[in-house]
Motif scaffolding. Sequence first.
Motif, PDB file in Angstrom:
ATOM      1  N   SER A  22       0.884  -1.223  -0.115  1.00 27.11           N
ATOM      2  CA  SER A  22       0.037   0.235   0.103  1.00 27.11           C
ATOM      3  C   SER A  22       0.874   1.069  -0.091  1.00 27.11           C
ATOM      4  N   CYS A  23       1.865   1.402   0.666  1.00 26.38           N
ATOM      5  CA  CYS A  23       2.943   2.456   1.158  1.00 26.38           C
ATOM      6  C   CYS A  23       3.607   2.733  -0.458  1.00 26.38           C
ATOM      7  N   PHE A  24       4.135   1.679  -0.724  1.00 26.41           N
ATOM      8  CA  PHE A  24       4.923   1.874  -2.041  1.00 26.41           C
ATOM      9  C   PHE A  24       4.362   1.979  -3.272  1.00 26.41           C
ATOM     10  N   ILE A  25       3.282   1.301  -3.552  1.00 25.07           N
ATOM     11  CA  ILE A  25       2.596   1.354  -4.840  1.00 25.07           C
ATOM     12  C   ILE A  25       1.598   2.375  -4.957  1.00 25.07           C
ATOM     13  N   PHE A  26       0.948   2.619  -3.642  1.00 24.71           N
ATOM     14  CA  PHE A  26      -0.336   3.655  -3.811  1.00 24.71           C
ATOM     15  C   PHE A  26      -0.097   5.130  -3.200  1.00 24.71           C
ATOM     16  N   GLY A  27       1.153   4.929  -2.367  1.00 21.85           N
ATOM     17  CA  GLY A  27       1.695   6.115  -1.729  1.00 21.85           C
ATOM     18  C   GLY A  27       2.836   6.754  -2.416  1.00 21.85           C
ATOM     19  N   PHE A  28       4.012   5.957  -2.358  1.00 25.26           N
ATOM     20  CA  PHE A  28       5.337   6.488  -2.941  1.00 25.26           C
ATOM     21  C   PHE A  28       5.080   6.706  -4.299  1.00 25.26           C
ATOM     22  N   ILE A  52       0.767   4.638 -11.379  1.00 28.57           N
ATOM     23  CA  ILE A  52       1.829   5.668 -11.856  1.00 28.57           C
ATOM     24  C   ILE A  52       1.095   6.693 -12.788  1.00 28.57           C
ATOM     25  N   PHE A  53       0.235   6.220 -13.528  1.00 27.24           N
ATOM     26  CA  PHE A  53      -0.551   7.010 -14.601  1.00 27.24           C
ATOM     27  C   PHE A  53      -1.428   8.273 -13.695  1.00 27.24           C
ATOM     28  N   PHE A  54      -2.500   7.694 -12.787  1.00 30.32           N
ATOM     29  CA  PHE A  54      -3.163   8.483 -12.132  1.00 30.32           C
ATOM     30  C   PHE A  54      -2.637   9.377 -11.041  1.00 30.32           C
ATOM     31  N   GLY A  55      -1.137   9.028 -10.594  1.00 27.77           N
ATOM     32  CA  GLY A  55      -0.481   9.654  -9.567  1.00 27.77           C
ATOM     33  C   GLY A  55      -0.228  11.164 -10.035  1.00 27.77           C
ATOM     34  N   ALA A  56      -0.039  11.270 -11.479  1.00 26.49           N
ATOM     35  CA  ALA A  56       0.553  12.477 -11.907  1.00 26.49           C
ATOM     36  C   ALA A  56      -0.790  13.518 -11.906  1.00 26.49           C
ATOM     37  N   GLN A  57      -1.972  12.962 -11.603  1.00 27.85           N
ATOM     38  CA  GLN A  57      -2.945  13.763 -11.573  1.00 27.85           C
ATOM     39  C   GLN A  57      -3.611  14.232 -10.244  1.00 27.85           C
ATOM     40  N   ALA A  58      -2.692  13.832  -9.161  1.00 30.88           N
ATOM     41  CA  ALA A  58      -3.005  13.970  -7.731  1.00 30.88           C
ATOM     42  C   ALA A  58      -3.022  15.207  -7.105  1.00 30.88           C
ATOM     43  N   ASP A  59      -3.647  15.243  -5.917  1.00 33.68           N
ATOM     44  CA  ASP A  59      -3.486  16.515  -5.132  1.00 33.68           C
ATOM     45  C   ASP A  59      -2.431  16.501  -4.239  1.00 33.68           C
ATOM     46  N   PHE A  60      -1.753  17.902  -4.207  1.00 28.82           N
ATOM     47  CA  PHE A  60      -0.488  17.998  -3.511  1.00 28.82           C
ATOM     48  C   PHE A  60      -0.325  17.675  -1.867  1.00 28.82           C
ATOM     49  N   SER A  61      -1.716  18.152  -1.382  1.00 30.15           N
ATOM     50  CA  SER A  61      -1.378  18.071   0.328  1.00 30.15           C
ATOM     51  C   SER A  61      -1.890  16.408   0.639  1.00 30.15           C
ATOM     52  N   MET A  62      -2.829  16.133  -0.306  1.00 31.76           N
ATOM     53  CA  MET A  62      -3.502  14.616  -0.171  1.00 31.76           C
ATOM     54  C   MET A  62      -2.281  13.349  -0.630  1.00 31.76           C
TER      55      MET A  62
END
Length: 459
Positions: free
Chosen positions: A150-156, A388-398
């Motif tokens: 969870s940490c490395f794939i969805f977080g980091f 990895i694809f959707f992480g580029a569209q994420a929110d900064f603080s979240m």
Amino acid sequence: MKEILSWLNEFLYSNILIILLVVAGMYFTLKTRFVQIRMLKEGISLLKEKAHSEDGVSSFQALMISTASRVGTGNIAGVATALAAGGAGSIFWMWVIALIGGASAFVESTLAQIYKEKDGEVFRGGPAYYIEKALGNRFLGIVFAVLLISCFIFGFNGLQSYNVSSAMAYYFDNEQLCALLVGTILSIASAFVIFGGVHRIGVMSSRIVPVMAGLYILLGIYITLMNINQLPHLFAMIFENAFDTKAIFGGFTGSCVMYGIKRGLFSNEAGMGSAPNAGATADVSHPVKQGLVQVISVFIDTMLVCTTTAFILLNFGIEEGLTGMPYVQMAVYNEIGEFGIHFITISIFLFAFSSLIGNYCYAEGNLKFIKNNPTLLFVFRLVTIAVIFFGAQADFSMIWDLADVLMGFMALMNIVVILYLHRYAFSALKDYQQQKRQGKNPVFHPGELGIPNSECWDK
């Protein structure tokens, strides 16, 4: 969701994790008589050893896999975030957590080697494996494996992708288009390496990491030398702010100590249970060899790369409202012009890419621990690429809070476990030192040391 993550983030670090990390690191440092400093030269000499089998992972490749994960956008954007929010003193606390964390890195990576497993021609292991074998509790091992994935794939991995998108935004008027292109490019590049397996990851990391880290450090040295007259002032600023009691205790959750330790942990990962997954892959004759090698990665990460970023930024100064990648880009632009922005953008892409594949390597080993199934692995690789694809569209603080919280839970579990199991790492260290004094190339025989359930070494 943002409020929950923010509350969890503050609670974990303010009340539990910082105390545990410092206490564990100091305990391991004192009990091993500063192994991370005393035997640093030995660790460097071990980098020349080759793997025993042709398809095996050497000590150097395992080091580069862990360094690829450690040396990521956290060394650039993370340091910028710490300076902007916690002040110059946060750099001092990064140094402290790296120095004492080196002993924790030694213990966890040695344990990972002791309890590793053979997977075809290569090895795999990590906290999930030593939790199951040394504690005899597979359920807790699975819990840790889930936390790490969870940490490395969805977080980091989401965060690495976001930071590249943030850096590339300088070149685009349309931020959505920028995020879409960055996500696509990173996904395709990562897929190529990920589907190649752990050996390709090791080879790729051993080529990318030294080059990109070396060039980045040279940039930092150049900027520092161009402002050499400012160096005494910068050191004074770091130490004064680090021990400013009002700044520390007046609002601890936003203090330089908090940000220094949080960003330091995110950057060097000492004690959080990630690097042992890479350390376990090395094909060595004694677990302590890789334990010593993994200490080097902590120092490369914080003492070299993070410090490079810190001095680049401090020469520019701390400006309110400027943080993350835009802060780094403006600092370099101020020193060497437009070329600096291009250089940082390329650097952040390579740092992020190496981290993405290093992070995946950790997650794959833990997925195989839960269930080693080719179909499940294929689906997991697709999910990783999608994140990895959707992480580029994420929110900064979240995205930062999510990474911090997941990292916090994983580190909390691993620190408690290695505090309980450290005696096995200490026994291995004593055995290694005895064999070295006898002029031998140390070979590990766990049965002679009373270390149970380390079947891989008995074969």
